[in-house]
Design a protein around this motif. Structure first.
Motif, PDB file in Angstrom:
ATOM      1  N   TRP A 179       0.796  -1.218   0.000  1.00  0.00           N
ATOM      2  CA  TRP A 179       0.000   0.000   0.000  1.00  0.00           C
ATOM      3  C   TRP A 179       0.835   1.277   0.000  1.00  0.00           C
ATOM      4  O   TRP A 179       0.339   2.350  -0.338  1.00  0.00           O
ATOM      5  CB  TRP A 179      -0.937  -0.011   1.202  1.00  0.00           C
ATOM      6  CG  TRP A 179      -2.082  -0.947   1.038  1.00  0.00           C
ATOM      7  CD1 TRP A 179      -2.163  -2.242   1.471  1.00  0.00           C
ATOM      8  CD2 TRP A 179      -3.309  -0.676   0.372  1.00  0.00           C
ATOM      9  NE1 TRP A 179      -3.358  -2.787   1.112  1.00  0.00           N
ATOM     10  CE2 TRP A 179      -4.095  -1.845   0.431  1.00  0.00           C
ATOM     11  CE3 TRP A 179      -3.821   0.442  -0.273  1.00  0.00           C
ATOM     12  CZ2 TRP A 179      -5.366  -1.933  -0.110  1.00  0.00           C
ATOM     13  CZ3 TRP A 179      -5.096   0.369  -0.824  1.00  0.00           C
ATOM     14  CH2 TRP A 179      -5.848  -0.808  -0.745  1.00  0.00           C
ATOM     15  N   PRO A 182       0.704   3.222  -3.694  1.00  0.00           N
ATOM     16  CA  PRO A 182      -0.449   4.032  -4.082  1.00  0.00           C
ATOM     17  C   PRO A 182      -0.765   5.146  -3.094  1.00  0.00           C
ATOM     18  O   PRO A 182      -1.217   6.230  -3.499  1.00  0.00           O
ATOM     19  CB  PRO A 182      -1.595   3.020  -4.172  1.00  0.00           C
ATOM     20  CG  PRO A 182      -1.164   1.853  -3.352  1.00  0.00           C
ATOM     21  CD  PRO A 182       0.326   1.798  -3.493  1.00  0.00           C
ATOM     22  N   SER A 186      -0.631   9.083  -4.226  1.00  0.00           N
ATOM     23  CA  SER A 186      -1.818   9.926  -4.043  1.00  0.00           C
ATOM     24  C   SER A 186      -1.488  11.178  -3.250  1.00  0.00           C
ATOM     25  O   SER A 186      -1.909  12.290  -3.595  1.00  0.00           O
ATOM     26  CB  SER A 186      -2.923   9.124  -3.335  1.00  0.00           C
ATOM     27  OG  SER A 186      -3.326   8.023  -4.118  1.00  0.00           O
ATOM     28  N   PRO A 194      -6.387   6.558  -1.702  1.00  0.00           N
ATOM     29  CA  PRO A 194      -7.185   5.518  -2.367  1.00  0.00           C
ATOM     30  C   PRO A 194      -8.324   5.070  -1.456  1.00  0.00           C
ATOM     31  O   PRO A 194      -8.087   4.669  -0.317  1.00  0.00           O
ATOM     32  CB  PRO A 194      -6.174   4.386  -2.598  1.00  0.00           C
ATOM     33  CG  PRO A 194      -4.831   5.057  -2.592  1.00  0.00           C
ATOM     34  CD  PRO A 194      -4.955   6.187  -1.626  1.00  0.00           C
ATOM     35  N   ASN A 197     -11.460   0.041  -4.310  1.00  0.00           N
ATOM     36  CA  ASN A 197     -10.816  -0.851  -5.272  1.00  0.00           C
ATOM     37  C   ASN A 197     -11.887  -1.609  -6.033  1.00  0.00           C
ATOM     38  O   ASN A 197     -12.915  -1.973  -5.470  1.00  0.00           O
ATOM     39  CB  ASN A 197      -9.898  -1.855  -4.577  1.00  0.00           C
ATOM     40  CG  ASN A 197      -8.722  -1.195  -3.902  1.00  0.00           C
ATOM     41  OD1 ASN A 197      -8.765  -0.937  -2.714  1.00  0.00           O
ATOM     42  ND2 ASN A 197      -7.682  -0.913  -4.658  1.00  0.00           N
ATOM     43  N   LEU A 218      -5.147   4.289 -10.474  1.00  0.00           N
ATOM     44  CA  LEU A 218      -3.944   3.466 -10.576  1.00  0.00           C
ATOM     45  C   LEU A 218      -4.444   2.053 -10.873  1.00  0.00           C
ATOM     46  O   LEU A 218      -5.074   1.410 -10.021  1.00  0.00           O
ATOM     47  CB  LEU A 218      -3.129   3.518  -9.289  1.00  0.00           C
ATOM     48  CG  LEU A 218      -2.488   4.869  -8.974  1.00  0.00           C
ATOM     49  CD1 LEU A 218      -1.833   4.854  -7.599  1.00  0.00           C
ATOM     50  CD2 LEU A 218      -1.470   5.268 -10.041  1.00  0.00           C
ATOM     51  N   LEU A 283       1.599  -1.401 -13.658  1.00  0.00           N
ATOM     52  CA  LEU A 283       0.737  -0.446 -12.957  1.00  0.00           C
ATOM     53  C   LEU A 283       0.564   0.773 -13.854  1.00  0.00           C
ATOM     54  O   LEU A 283       1.525   1.489 -14.128  1.00  0.00           O
ATOM     55  CB  LEU A 283       1.348  -0.041 -11.615  1.00  0.00           C
ATOM     56  CG  LEU A 283       0.574   1.008 -10.802  1.00  0.00           C
ATOM     57  CD1 LEU A 283      -0.791   0.474 -10.390  1.00  0.00           C
ATOM     58  CD2 LEU A 283       1.375   1.435  -9.562  1.00  0.00           C
ATOM     59  N   TYR A 285      -0.986   4.450 -14.613  1.00  0.00           N
ATOM     60  CA  TYR A 285      -1.622   5.660 -14.089  1.00  0.00           C
ATOM     61  C   TYR A 285      -2.532   6.206 -15.179  1.00  0.00           C
ATOM     62  O   TYR A 285      -2.079   6.578 -16.260  1.00  0.00           O
ATOM     63  CB  TYR A 285      -0.578   6.711 -13.703  1.00  0.00           C
ATOM     64  CG  TYR A 285      -1.163   8.099 -13.530  1.00  0.00           C
ATOM     65  CD1 TYR A 285      -2.300   8.305 -12.751  1.00  0.00           C
ATOM     66  CD2 TYR A 285      -0.582   9.206 -14.155  1.00  0.00           C
ATOM     67  CE1 TYR A 285      -2.850   9.572 -12.599  1.00  0.00           C
ATOM     68  CE2 TYR A 285      -1.119  10.480 -14.000  1.00  0.00           C
ATOM     69  CZ  TYR A 285      -2.251  10.655 -13.234  1.00  0.00           C
ATOM     70  OH  TYR A 285      -2.796  11.907 -13.097  1.00  0.00           O
ATOM     71  N   PHE A 306      -7.230   1.145  -8.280  1.00  0.00           N
ATOM     72  CA  PHE A 306      -7.103   1.888  -7.031  1.00  0.00           C
ATOM     73  C   PHE A 306      -7.595   3.308  -7.330  1.00  0.00           C
ATOM     74  O   PHE A 306      -6.914   4.084  -8.000  1.00  0.00           O
ATOM     75  CB  PHE A 306      -5.648   1.914  -6.553  1.00  0.00           C
ATOM     76  CG  PHE A 306      -5.102   0.579  -6.136  1.00  0.00           C
ATOM     77  CD1 PHE A 306      -4.926   0.273  -4.790  1.00  0.00           C
ATOM     78  CD2 PHE A 306      -4.771  -0.388  -7.080  1.00  0.00           C
ATOM     79  CE1 PHE A 306      -4.418  -0.966  -4.393  1.00  0.00           C
ATOM     80  CE2 PHE A 306      -4.264  -1.625  -6.694  1.00  0.00           C
ATOM     81  CZ  PHE A 306      -4.090  -1.913  -5.352  1.00  0.00           C
ATOM     82  N   SER A 308      -8.816   7.198  -6.581  1.00  0.00           N
ATOM     83  CA  SER A 308      -8.625   8.351  -5.700  1.00  0.00           C
ATOM     84  C   SER A 308      -9.377   9.545  -6.277  1.00  0.00           C
ATOM     85  O   SER A 308      -9.515   9.680  -7.499  1.00  0.00           O
ATOM     86  CB  SER A 308      -7.136   8.715  -5.570  1.00  0.00           C
ATOM     87  OG  SER A 308      -6.395   7.688  -4.957  1.00  0.00           O
TER      88      SER A 308
END
Length: 406
Positions: A179, A182, A186, A194, A197, A218, A283, A285, A306, A308
């Motif tokens: 974690w 992310p 953020s 985040p 999910n 993400l 991953l 963005y 993820f 945000s």
């Protein structure tokens, strides 16, 4: 850190702000059904660009790249972050053990396309037929039916899309996620932490038509290959979104960038995409508002988002003298929504066509045009640019048969 972050699986907060058919464009749509192995990625026009990739080294070095990347709102792929342990997910029995007998959201389509919609948002009272069926089934039921469809060689497809906030039985899996990455991305980029999910699992060939989300994303590829092509938020008028009062709000009527009706959507030829094939461990963005189309190249490709929130634009110091193209794109959406509220949600199509007529005839006595000019004046859109701005909102989006493009 992991346990504290696992509590972030609360319900997502709402956002405050509101083949090309010609081969000359360089598109190629691969054959849908392949008995073995992944589908090949699509071929894109020469003007399209691959999404930038970097290799994970340290969190600090990733932040040094992500902060400016977020400021300009450009997508990025981070390889090798190990955010989720992908090895154990390669066996579907592991995912099945996580969900146990809990029901999950499964979508069923007669073809490969899974158009998003929200029937509760049909404030325009459009004549709308749901393009896919949505049911609650167990994970084992989903995989069994999908495998039966494959065995029959049917063109039907299934897709699982499940918000993970209600799955407390996955607490151990959540705690194993890294974690820190992310959360620090953020925080460094000025987003909210985040807070939700979502897990996506689909059959080979399953497509998510062009749409955009009003959150920062993400997007982690857990299993298999998935191809994606994205377009900037500011390509709004080139991607012909459904009306804001339609169940397919935030969805592009273009649908698939490999099967574009250029007669209906001529401006799309000027859109320039960015593309990638995501593999397990990547991953992505995906910035706020970026349009995206995705297709599973492997059977049971798995992805996790993820989400945000993006802070609202700070106008405490007053309205800026000049809005950015990104801000003006938000203005387009908000203007349309305000017109619907003012003159009637169910009359939006009629209202927008009258607005176009008033602009073309320069009828400044028209109530709709006067209202629109007042809104645009408030955000300092120059009078000499207002007519083009308004016509771009209307042309190709209103006075059409929306059902053809669902």
């Amino acid at each position: 850190m992991a346990l504290a972050a696992a509590k972030a699986h609360g319900e997502a907060t709402s956002i405050a702000l509101l083949g090309f058919q010609g081969t000359s464009q360089g598109y190629s749509q691969p054959e849908l059904h392949k008995p073995l192995g992944p589908l090949p990625s699509s071929l894109w026009p020469e003007a399209y660009r691959p999404i930038r990739r970097i290799r994970f080294t340290t969190v600090e070095e990733v932040l040094d790249v992500m902060k400016p990347q977020s400021e300009v709102g450009m997508p990025l792929i981070i390889e090798g972050s190990d955010l989720i342990e992908v090895e154990k997910w390669q066996s579907l029995s592991y995912a099945s053990s996580l969900f146990e007998d809990k029901k999950v959201l499964v979508k069923k389509s007669s073809n490969s396309k899974f158009r998003y919609f929200d029937i509760k948002k049909n404030s325009g009272n459009f004549d709308f037929q749901k393009p896919v069926a949505e049911v609650q089934e167990t994970f084992s039921e989903f995989t069994r039916q999908a495998q039966e469809i494959d065995a029959k060689g049917s063109s039907a497809r299934m897709y699982m899309q499940e918000t993970l906030s209600g799955h407390s039985q996955m607490a151990e899996e959540f705690a194993s996620w890294k974690w820190e990455l992310p959360i620090r991305i953020s925080a460094a980029c000025g987003w909210g932490l985040p807070d939700s999910n979502e897990l996506f699992i689909g059959m080979k060939g399953a497509e998510t038509p062009l749409h955009f989300d009003e959150r920062e994303n993400l997007f982690f590829q857990v299993r298999g290959l998935k191809e994606i092509v994205v377009y900037p938020f500011v390509d709004y008028v080139r991607l012909y979104p459904f009306p804001t009062t339609h169940p397919c709000d935030r969805q592009s009527m273009v649908g698939s960038p490999v099967e574009v009706d250029l007669t209906a959507f001529p401006k799309f030829k000027d859109a320039v995409g960015h593309y990638a094939t995501l593999k397990a461990g990547d991953l992505l963005y995906l910035p706020y508002g970026w349009w995206h189309w995705l297709r599973n190249l492997d059977s049971f490709a798995i992805s996790v988002s993820f989400w945000s929130t993006t802070p609202s634009t700070d106008l405490s110091s007053g309205i800026p003298d000049q809005f950015t193209d990104h801000m003006l794109t938000r203005v387009r959406r908000n203007l349309e929504s305000l017109i619907a509220q003012k003159f009637g949600q169910e009359k939006l199509n009629e209202t927008m066509l009258k607005l176009r007529q008033a602009v073309n005839s320069q009828d400044e006595t028209n109530d709709i045009l006067s209202y629109a000019r007042g809104l645009l004046g408030a955000v300092k859109v120059p009078m000499e640019k207002q007519d083009e701005f308004l016509l771009e909102i209307v042309d190709g989006r209103f006075g059409v048969d929306w059902s053809r493009h669902v």
